[in-house]
Structure formats: C-alpha cells, structure tokens
Design a protein around this motif. Sequence first.
Motif, PDB file in Angstrom:
ATOM      1  N   GLN A 118       0.805  -1.213   0.000  1.00  0.00           N
ATOM      2  CA  GLN A 118       0.000   0.000   0.000  1.00  0.00           C
ATOM      3  C   GLN A 118       0.841   1.267   0.000  1.00  0.00           C
ATOM      4  O   GLN A 118       0.341   2.343  -0.299  1.00  0.00           O
ATOM      5  CB  GLN A 118      -0.948   0.005   1.208  1.00  0.00           C
ATOM      6  CG  GLN A 118      -1.964  -1.111   1.178  1.00  0.00           C
ATOM      7  CD  GLN A 118      -2.853  -1.063  -0.055  1.00  0.00           C
ATOM      8  OE1 GLN A 118      -3.248  -0.008  -0.501  1.00  0.00           O
ATOM      9  NE2 GLN A 118      -3.138  -2.217  -0.616  1.00  0.00           N
ATOM     10  N   THR A 119       2.140   1.165   0.348  1.00  0.00           N
ATOM     11  CA  THR A 119       2.990   2.355   0.358  1.00  0.00           C
ATOM     12  C   THR A 119       3.641   2.607  -0.994  1.00  0.00           C
ATOM     13  O   THR A 119       4.400   3.562  -1.131  1.00  0.00           O
ATOM     14  CB  THR A 119       4.088   2.243   1.440  1.00  0.00           C
ATOM     15  OG1 THR A 119       4.925   1.128   1.153  1.00  0.00           O
ATOM     16  CG2 THR A 119       3.479   2.112   2.813  1.00  0.00           C
ATOM     17  N   ILE A 120       3.352   1.783  -1.977  1.00  0.00           N
ATOM     18  CA  ILE A 120       3.849   2.039  -3.334  1.00  0.00           C
ATOM     19  C   ILE A 120       2.997   3.152  -3.931  1.00  0.00           C
ATOM     20  O   ILE A 120       1.786   3.033  -4.048  1.00  0.00           O
ATOM     21  CB  ILE A 120       3.774   0.775  -4.220  1.00  0.00           C
ATOM     22  CG1 ILE A 120       4.586  -0.373  -3.603  1.00  0.00           C
ATOM     23  CG2 ILE A 120       4.234   1.086  -5.636  1.00  0.00           C
ATOM     24  CD1 ILE A 120       6.067  -0.114  -3.517  1.00  0.00           C
ATOM     25  N   LEU A 121       3.645   4.246  -4.272  1.00  0.00           N
ATOM     26  CA  LEU A 121       2.933   5.418  -4.771  1.00  0.00           C
ATOM     27  C   LEU A 121       2.721   5.348  -6.275  1.00  0.00           C
ATOM     28  O   LEU A 121       1.652   5.690  -6.780  1.00  0.00           O
ATOM     29  CB  LEU A 121       3.725   6.680  -4.414  1.00  0.00           C
ATOM     30  CG  LEU A 121       3.135   8.008  -4.797  1.00  0.00           C
ATOM     31  CD1 LEU A 121       1.842   8.236  -4.027  1.00  0.00           C
ATOM     32  CD2 LEU A 121       4.107   9.117  -4.503  1.00  0.00           C
ATOM     33  N   GLN A 122       3.735   4.873  -6.998  1.00  0.00           N
ATOM     34  CA  GLN A 122       3.668   4.905  -8.461  1.00  0.00           C
ATOM     35  C   GLN A 122       4.552   3.811  -9.039  1.00  0.00           C
ATOM     36  O   GLN A 122       5.593   3.484  -8.487  1.00  0.00           O
ATOM     37  CB  GLN A 122       4.156   6.281  -8.940  1.00  0.00           C
ATOM     38  CG  GLN A 122       4.126   6.494 -10.410  1.00  0.00           C
ATOM     39  CD  GLN A 122       4.662   7.891 -10.776  1.00  0.00           C
ATOM     40  OE1 GLN A 122       5.173   8.607  -9.945  1.00  0.00           O
ATOM     41  NE2 GLN A 122       4.534   8.234 -12.023  1.00  0.00           N
ATOM     42  N   VAL A 123       4.112   3.266 -10.145  1.00  0.00           N
ATOM     43  CA  VAL A 123       4.934   2.312 -10.891  1.00  0.00           C
ATOM     44  C   VAL A 123       5.538   3.073 -12.062  1.00  0.00           C
ATOM     45  O   VAL A 123       4.817   3.597 -12.909  1.00  0.00           O
ATOM     46  CB  VAL A 123       4.093   1.109 -11.385  1.00  0.00           C
ATOM     47  CG1 VAL A 123       4.950   0.179 -12.221  1.00  0.00           C
ATOM     48  CG2 VAL A 123       3.491   0.360 -10.214  1.00  0.00           C
ATOM     49  N   LEU A 124       6.874   3.164 -12.084  1.00  0.00           N
ATOM     50  CA  LEU A 124       7.550   3.922 -13.138  1.00  0.00           C
ATOM     51  C   LEU A 124       7.607   3.155 -14.443  1.00  0.00           C
ATOM     52  O   LEU A 124       7.366   3.714 -15.508  1.00  0.00           O
ATOM     53  CB  LEU A 124       8.965   4.309 -12.691  1.00  0.00           C
ATOM     54  CG  LEU A 124       9.048   5.239 -11.484  1.00  0.00           C
ATOM     55  CD1 LEU A 124      10.492   5.438 -11.077  1.00  0.00           C
ATOM     56  CD2 LEU A 124       8.387   6.560 -11.801  1.00  0.00           C
TER      57      LEU A 124
END
Length: 112
Positions: free
Chosen positions: A96-102
């Motif tokens: 849940q702390t993953i903000l964005q997938v580059l």
Amino acid sequence: MFITPAYAQDAGAEMGGFAAIGQFLPLILIFVIMYFLLIRPQQKKAKEHKQMVEALRRGDSVVTQGGIIGKVTHVREDGEVEVEIAQGVKVRVLKQTILQVLSKTEPASNDN
C-alpha cells in the motif's frame, strides 16, 4: 380585529410539506455537488491505486510514498514487496505504500 395565535400558527402549517422540502433543497444540492466533485473522484483514485498494487510484479520500477525509487525483486503474499534500492540493498515495504509504478515489466510469454 385581533388575530389569534392559533390562526397564525395554522397559516404556516398549510404550506408545511412543500416548505420543509424547500428548506432542505439547498442542503441536498450541496451534498450532491460535494459527492461529484470530491467523494466520487477520490473513490475512483483509490480503486485505481488498489488495482495498481495488485498488479505489481517482479522487475517493476516503483516509487514509495517516502520517495524511494527501486525495483521490485520479490512479491510476498502477506501484503509486502521486497524492493532493491541499490545494488545488494533490499528493503521490505508494504504494498500500500507504493505510490507509483515507473516502468512495468512485460509478462513472460509462453512462446518457445
């Protein structure tokens, strides 16, 4: 001639049903506007984030909420991922702390 208090109260009671709805109409309109401008977009964004987190795979480059950029090396079943932030330096973070997938890795194809 005098108007009795009973007659004055009765005059307001005749419009009772429609007047009560008319008083609450602005409040209802404000709630509807707030729903479409604030609540609905926030629910949509939360749903998109949940789908993004569920689709995390090994090899994806990600940004955490703390601003750490790394590559997913292992996806765990308990809601955690292992992220390599430097060569040989791996940390476990909550999905849940993953903000964005580059950058996404392509799924492995079965073409041999």
